[in-house]
Design an enzyme around this catalytic site. Structure first.
Site, short mmCIF file in Angstrom:
data_model
loop_
_atom_site.label_atom_id
_atom_site.label_comp_id
_atom_site.label_asym_id
_atom_site.label_seq_id
_atom_site.Cartn_x
_atom_site.Cartn_y
_atom_site.Cartn_z
N ASP A 106 0.85 -1.20 0.00
CA ASP A 106 0.00 0.00 0.00
C ASP A 106 0.88 1.25 0.00
OD1 ASP A 106 -2.14 -1.68 0.19
OD2 ASP A 106 -2.35 -1.45 2.36
N1 URA Z 1 -1.29 -5.90 3.89
C1 URA Z 1 -1.76 -4.62 3.89
O1 URA Z 1 -2.80 -4.36 4.47
N2 URA Z 1 -1.05 -3.69 3.24
C2 URA Z 1 0.11 -3.93 2.61
O2 URA Z 1 0.71 -3.01 2.05
C3 URA Z 1 0.60 -5.24 2.63
C4 URA Z 1 -0.12 -6.21 3.27
#
Ligand code: URA
Length: 238
Positions: A106
């Protein structure tokens, strides 16, 4: 592999620009099969010739593998018209090589992100068939406990009905910090899993992906090429 220009081969390792490679050759610091190279235009087959720079093997690899400590605030994408991407963090000679991130973190997540031009290896790392473990460090707005650990282990069902594979929740301190090991990679998975137990992620960092561990010397935004040993370990394990 075919014959290629020496300055190009050297630049392909990401350690020197072509101009720097030419300068090293001019200084007589590059040996091809024991003889000093004469110019950057000289050609060699990197898989057949012994190419030494200051006495160290060139370590040429057909593909490029970059370990990035992704900082928060950049997208795991190759291009975006409005926002910075992980590719923007790389030196121009690496950016030109058609690298792409292996999976996504993310925008606000930090940590280990592999970038490569090796489509087959990327496919294997991401394929649900191979169940590659990923370890995340998470900080939460409220503590999780033993019942949550068991629920993670048994396999959570999220609000939208998604069934998660068994995951490992290792609580740290008072339970507001945790190491979470996933064997799959669904959208926002860590955040959705902790949210289903009533705790929201306030900070998230990926520490490992399969046999690859984020190098602790890399601050957010920094990167390095994988060592031959690291590439071999990934190939052996997936
Ligand atoms: N899980 C999440 O919620 N975000 C990420 O970036 C990776 C795994």
């Amino acid at each position: 592999m075919s014959l290629q220009r020496l300055d190009k081969l050297m630049a392909a390792t990401g350690r020197w620009s072509r101009r720097e490679a030419k300068e090293l050759i001019r200084q007589g610091r590059v040996l091809v099969n024991g003889l000093p190279a004469r110019s950057g235009e000289e050609k060699a087959d990197p898989e057949a010739a012994a190419i030494l720079v200051d006495g160290t093997d060139l370590g040429y690899s057909r593909f490029t593998y970059v370990m990035l400590n992704k900082p928060a605030g950049v997208l795991s994408a190759t291009e975006d018209p409005r926002q910075g991407t992980v590719l923007d963090l790389l030196a121009p000679e690496l950016r030109r090589r058609g690298l792409f991130p292996v999976g996504r973190l993310d925008k606000d997540t930090e940590g280990l992100l592999l970038l490569t031009d090796d489509g087959e290896l990327a496919h294997r790392l991401l394929s649900p068939k191979f169940h590659v473990d990923k370890v995340y460090y998470a900080r939460l707005d409220r503590p999780l406990g033993e019942a949550d650990r068991t629920a993670f282990q048994e396999g959570l069902t999220l609000e939208d009905g998604l069934r998660c594979l068994s995951a490992d929740l290792r609580l740290l301190g008072d339970g507001r910090e945790a190491l979470i090991t996933l064997r799959e990679g669904k959208f926002h998975q860590v955040k959705r899993m902790t949210a289903s137990r009533g705790a929201h992620v306030t900070y998230l960092k990926r520490l490992t992906m399969g046999p690859l561990t984020l190098d602790p010397v890399l601050p957010p935004g920094a990167y390095r090429l994988l060592t031959g040993e690291e590439v071999a370990k990934i190939r052996e394990n997936i």
